[in-house]
Design a protein around this motif. Sequence first.
Motif, PDB file in Angstrom:
ATOM      1  N   ALA A   1       0.817  -1.213   0.000  1.00 44.46           N
ATOM      2  CA  ALA A   1       0.000   0.000   0.000  1.00 44.46           C
ATOM      3  C   ALA A   1       0.854   1.268   0.000  1.00 44.46           C
ATOM      4  CB  ALA A   1      -0.960  -0.009   1.193  1.00 44.46           C
ATOM      5  N   PRO A   2       1.842   1.399   0.888  1.00 49.02           N
ATOM      6  CA  PRO A   2       2.670   2.614   0.810  1.00 49.02           C
ATOM      7  C   PRO A   2       3.507   2.678  -0.460  1.00 49.02           C
ATOM      8  CG  PRO A   2       3.525   1.110   2.470  1.00 49.02           C
ATOM      9  CD  PRO A   2       2.193   0.591   2.064  1.00 49.02           C
ATOM     10  N   THR A   3       3.903   1.528  -0.978  1.00 49.24           N
ATOM     11  CA  THR A   3       4.660   1.526  -2.228  1.00 49.24           C
ATOM     12  C   THR A   3       3.807   2.063  -3.375  1.00 49.24           C
ATOM     13  OG1 THR A   3       5.946  -0.383  -1.489  1.00 49.24           O
ATOM     14  CG2 THR A   3       5.940   0.083  -3.835  1.00 49.24           C
ATOM     15  N   LEU A   4       2.538   1.673  -3.406  1.00 50.46           N
ATOM     16  CA  LEU A   4       1.623   2.178  -4.434  1.00 50.46           C
ATOM     17  C   LEU A   4       1.468   3.688  -4.320  1.00 50.46           C
ATOM     18  CD1 LEU A   4      -0.503   1.864  -6.658  1.00 50.46           C
ATOM     19  CD2 LEU A   4      -2.168   1.294  -4.856  1.00 50.46           C
ATOM     20  N   ASP A   5       1.264   4.193  -3.094  1.00 50.13           N
ATOM     21  CA  ASP A   5       1.100   5.630  -2.912  1.00 50.13           C
ATOM     22  C   ASP A   5       2.380   6.387  -3.255  1.00 50.13           C
ATOM     23  OD1 ASP A   5      -1.503   5.453  -2.224  1.00 50.13           O
ATOM     24  OD2 ASP A   5      -1.204   5.600  -0.064  1.00 50.13           O
ATOM     25  N   ALA A   6       3.533   5.808  -2.904  1.00 45.71           N
ATOM     26  CA  ALA A   6       4.800   6.466  -3.227  1.00 45.71           C
ATOM     27  C   ALA A   6       4.968   6.586  -4.734  1.00 45.71           C
ATOM     28  CB  ALA A   6       5.962   5.686  -2.621  1.00 45.71           C
ATOM     29  N   ALA A   7       4.478   5.588  -5.476  1.00 46.53           N
ATOM     30  CA  ALA A   7       4.588   5.628  -6.930  1.00 46.53           C
ATOM     31  C   ALA A   7       3.705   6.712  -7.532  1.00 46.53           C
ATOM     32  CB  ALA A   7       4.223   4.267  -7.517  1.00 46.53           C
ATOM     33  N   LEU A   8       2.651   7.121  -6.784  1.00 49.04           N
ATOM     34  CA  LEU A   8       1.727   8.133  -7.296  1.00 49.04           C
ATOM     35  C   LEU A   8       2.215   9.553  -7.050  1.00 49.04           C
ATOM     36  CD1 LEU A   8      -1.671   6.533  -6.268  1.00 49.04           C
ATOM     37  CD2 LEU A   8      -0.591   6.530  -8.520  1.00 49.04           C
ATOM     38  N   GLY A   9       3.232   9.704  -6.217  1.00 48.67           N
ATOM     39  CA  GLY A   9       3.770  11.043  -5.980  1.00 48.67           C
ATOM     40  C   GLY A   9       4.030  11.308  -4.523  1.00 48.67           C
ATOM     41  N   PRO A  10       4.791  12.361  -4.212  1.00 57.47           N
ATOM     42  CA  PRO A  10       5.161  12.666  -2.829  1.00 57.47           C
ATOM     43  C   PRO A  10       3.976  13.030  -1.949  1.00 57.47           C
ATOM     44  CG  PRO A  10       5.815  14.445  -4.318  1.00 57.47           C
ATOM     45  CD  PRO A  10       5.397  13.292  -5.180  1.00 57.47           C
ATOM     46  N   GLY A  11       2.895  13.569  -2.533  1.00 57.92           N
ATOM     47  CA  GLY A  11       1.742  13.925  -1.722  1.00 57.92           C
ATOM     48  C   GLY A  11       1.145  12.719  -1.027  1.00 57.92           C
ATOM     49  N   CYS A  12       0.946  11.620  -1.768  1.00 58.67           N
ATOM     50  CA  CYS A  12       0.393  10.406  -1.166  1.00 58.67           C
ATOM     51  C   CYS A  12       1.411   9.720  -0.254  1.00 58.67           C
ATOM     52  CB  CYS A  12      -0.065   9.442  -2.268  1.00 58.67           C
ATOM     53  SG  CYS A  12      -1.628   9.932  -3.060  1.00 58.67           S
ATOM     54  N   ALA A  13       2.682   9.769  -0.645  1.00 58.45           N
ATOM     55  CA  ALA A  13       3.711   9.164   0.208  1.00 58.45           C
ATOM     56  C   ALA A  13       3.762   9.850   1.558  1.00 58.45           C
ATOM     57  CB  ALA A  13       5.075   9.237  -0.475  1.00 58.45           C
ATOM     58  N   GLN A  14       3.534  11.150   1.567  1.00 54.04           N
ATOM     59  CA  GLN A  14       3.601  11.906   2.805  1.00 54.04           C
ATOM     60  C   GLN A  14       2.486  11.517   3.773  1.00 54.04           C
ATOM     61  OE1 GLN A  14       2.343  16.061   2.960  1.00 54.04           O
ATOM     62  NE2 GLN A  14       4.403  16.573   3.629  1.00 54.04           N
ATOM     63  N   MET A  15       1.376  11.006   3.248  1.00 62.26           N
ATOM     64  CA  MET A  15       0.281  10.608   4.115  1.00 62.26           C
ATOM     65  C   MET A  15       0.667   9.478   5.055  1.00 62.26           C
ATOM     66  SD  MET A  15      -1.878  12.798   3.216  1.00 62.26           S
ATOM     67  CE  MET A  15      -3.271  12.240   4.151  1.00 62.26           C
ATOM     68  N   TRP A  16       1.750   8.777   4.735  1.00 59.85           N
ATOM     69  CA  TRP A  16       2.220   7.697   5.602  1.00 59.85           C
ATOM     70  C   TRP A  16       3.209   8.209   6.640  1.00 59.85           C
ATOM     71  CZ3 TRP A  16       0.536   2.625   5.153  1.00 59.85           C
ATOM     72  CH2 TRP A  16      -0.271   2.362   4.046  1.00 59.85           C
ATOM     73  N   GLY A  17       3.446   9.495   6.656  1.00 54.62           N
ATOM     74  CA  GLY A  17       4.359  10.069   7.638  1.00 54.62           C
ATOM     75  C   GLY A  17       5.607  10.614   6.988  1.00 54.62           C
ATOM     76  N   PRO A  18       6.503  11.174   7.799  1.00 56.21           N
ATOM     77  CA  PRO A  18       7.772  11.687   7.276  1.00 56.21           C
ATOM     78  C   PRO A  18       8.625  10.548   6.741  1.00 56.21           C
ATOM     79  CG  PRO A  18       7.753  11.730   9.667  1.00 56.21           C
ATOM     80  CD  PRO A  18       6.370  11.381   9.243  1.00 56.21           C
ATOM     81  N   PRO A  19       9.715  10.875   6.038  1.00 58.58           N
ATOM     82  CA  PRO A  19      10.516   9.830   5.392  1.00 58.58           C
ATOM     83  C   PRO A  19      10.958   8.713   6.318  1.00 58.58           C
ATOM     84  CG  PRO A  19      11.191  11.988   4.617  1.00 58.58           C
ATOM     85  CD  PRO A  19      10.197  12.231   5.704  1.00 58.58           C
ATOM     86  N   GLU A  20      11.378   9.066   7.532  1.00 61.41           N
ATOM     87  CA  GLU A  20      11.861   8.013   8.427  1.00 61.41           C
ATOM     88  C   GLU A  20      10.748   7.056   8.838  1.00 61.41           C
ATOM     89  OE1 GLU A  20      11.166  11.778  10.897  1.00 61.41           O
ATOM     90  OE2 GLU A  20      12.010  11.217   8.958  1.00 61.41           O
ATOM     91  N   VAL A  21       9.522   7.597   8.987  1.00 61.78           N
ATOM     92  CA  VAL A  21       8.397   6.737   9.344  1.00 61.78           C
ATOM     93  C   VAL A  21       7.958   5.907   8.148  1.00 61.78           C
ATOM     94  CG1 VAL A  21       6.032   6.712  10.199  1.00 61.78           C
ATOM     95  CG2 VAL A  21       7.676   8.346  11.119  1.00 61.78           C
ATOM     96  N   PHE A  22       7.990   6.516   6.966  1.00 63.75           N
ATOM     97  CA  PHE A  22       7.664   5.777   5.747  1.00 63.75           C
ATOM     98  C   PHE A  22       8.621   4.595   5.577  1.00 63.75           C
ATOM     99  CE2 PHE A  22       8.001   5.005   1.193  1.00 63.75           C
ATOM    100  CZ  PHE A  22       6.670   4.966   0.806  1.00 63.75           C
ATOM    101  N   SER A  23       9.910   4.846   5.783  1.00 60.76           N
ATOM    102  CA  SER A  23      10.909   3.768   5.675  1.00 60.76           C
ATOM    103  C   SER A  23      10.688   2.709   6.760  1.00 60.76           C
ATOM    104  CB  SER A  23      12.320   4.354   5.801  1.00 60.76           C
ATOM    105  OG  SER A  23      12.552   5.311   4.784  1.00 60.76           O
ATOM    106  N   TRP A  24      10.297   3.183   7.953  1.00 60.46           N
ATOM    107  CA  TRP A  24      10.006   2.240   9.049  1.00 60.46           C
ATOM    108  C   TRP A  24       8.854   1.311   8.682  1.00 60.46           C
ATOM    109  CZ3 TRP A  24       5.533   1.608  11.898  1.00 60.46           C
ATOM    110  CH2 TRP A  24       5.641   0.879  13.077  1.00 60.46           C
TER     111      TRP A  24
END
Length: 482
Positions: free
Chosen positions: A118-141
């Motif tokens: 799910a986060p991989t799909l949102d990350a592929a759609l752009g930084p706006g959706c990736a950001q919904m999963w939190g800051p970069p360190e949380v996204f990586s977590w």
Amino acid sequence: MPRRSWVLWAAAVLTSAAPTLYFWVASLLTGGETVESYFSAVVYPASCPGWEIYDRVYLPAYPVIGFPLLATNGAPLVVLGLAGWWLSVRRGRVRLGRIIGRCVAVVLLVLALPGFLAPTLDAALGPGCAQMWGPPEVFSWQIGWSLYDSLPPLLMLLAVRVPRRVFVRRGPVARTATAVLTVAAVVLLPAASAASGRVSAEWELDCAEFGHGTVRGLSTAERHFLCAVRGYGLPSDPSYDSGVEGWDEASDEAVLAQGRHLCALATRHGGDIGARAVEEAPEASLATKLAFLCPAVAGAQQAEEERRQAESDAYVAEKEQVCAALPRHRPEIRPVRQRRATMWTEFWTIDGWEEGYEGDSPDLVRDLVGSGRGTLAIWAADEVGHACVTVESYTRRPPVETRGWEEVVEVAYESPTGALELVDGDGRRLTGLTTRGPGSYRVRVHLRGRKLVYQVPDPPDGAVRILIEVFPGRAKKTVVYK
């Protein structure tokens, strides 16, 4: 039973149980402290499909995820799968053992992969959706833990797999999985470095309620939630300028989205932020401020506050009833005024003040009564408690009474305004203690019950009784009668 399979099964068990063992040991070493995590939530409708799918699939499945067999990253289920595989192989039913192992692995993969896909799909759609999963360190977590959770079932599949000695072209499923992993690794790089969203300042959110905010499109509840989370000094926040650690640089949109997600969880549990689903949510650190955003939480907290207040009122009424039922003091001469009250303290004493002379309490004589110009202090409890107090005001010196009292001490008191009042820890006041306006007085304090309070952990109601006599007098010497 090949040794290779045993090694892979053991690795699957260890990798599934390792995180729980680590946090358990860390909790013991740190005295039960835990690390607050930051993670995310629901999104605005139809904006980020990864979030939408994750929210609709993962949250309804939470009761299943919390099933004992799936606890501790599925370690109990892995052990159960190992037992089923071993018994089947031992009885010569190798095919059944492989089926059991693969079924267990599929269950764990179904639970783990959405947190990665799910986060991989949102990350592929752009930084706006990736950001919904939190800051970069949380996204990586999130990605890292989801991949880690996929490791035990993959080890299980390898453990039950029949070894092949020749090269076999992989099927479409294996090739697709490899492609997804490769694409995800490429997508995560730009997602991790994506610019963060808007973080509104205190004045932009109008946290001080001056009416000069510049942020548009947010409701009052959303503004207040952002102010409280960031510690901007919201007047209605009980903790005022104490924000939630780790959320200072999170964008407004991400904070609100994660707050809505936590609100949805709390609402499903009657607004209880102490529910297991809420406490175990990755964004649980927001719970302390959630009442600003979530009506269900605000309602539940209001109901809890009313319940506690009702309990407190009933408790106080019970103690007051006991004091009121005690026999009245019968003085040998008639006082100008006689008043009774149940008085409470959280710091050993009840205090007397005159307007303009509030301040530090005077030192006590014989640990019972102390006086200063415009100030008075009287011992009433072993730090926290209540006493049944009678105050009598006279125009002349009353006879000394010691019978029936454990301690009797008389001190001088100078009244600068002639309006001494006794105040307890709950703000209850007994006024009109002095009878002749400003001038010199004597204060005689009688005490009963201190020995019982010190001897018994839970003394009976009405154990401490105090009689205070106030009358004019120029003597300055302290007198200990008993």
